[in-house]
Design a protein around this motif. Sequence first.
Motif: not given
Length: 104
Positions: A13-17, A33-36, A67, A99
Amino acid sequence: MTLNELHRVVEQGRLQRLSLLSHEGGLYLVEARFDGKVVLLHDEAGQQVWHFRSLDQARRALKELPWPSIDLVHQNVADEACVGEPLSEAASHGAMRLRLPLRP
């Protein structure tokens, strides 16, 4: 980041984009993009950036990834040609971001 590492990031659950970066010459790169952090997808050996020739080819490679979408990003060609600062603020984030579902 390899595809297996990307799977783990998504499952945790860490993926942002997830983005598909379009470059001249029909070359596409996958950016996560994940964890900054922002990283490119590499081959399974982790040695080379994984290049794709189309959105469909990238979708096939990522078909098992749990995803829902990927952002297709086209860079502003005018900004790429300039030395120094980009012509627009949007250029640093891609001139166009669309998107799309990861599975058609």
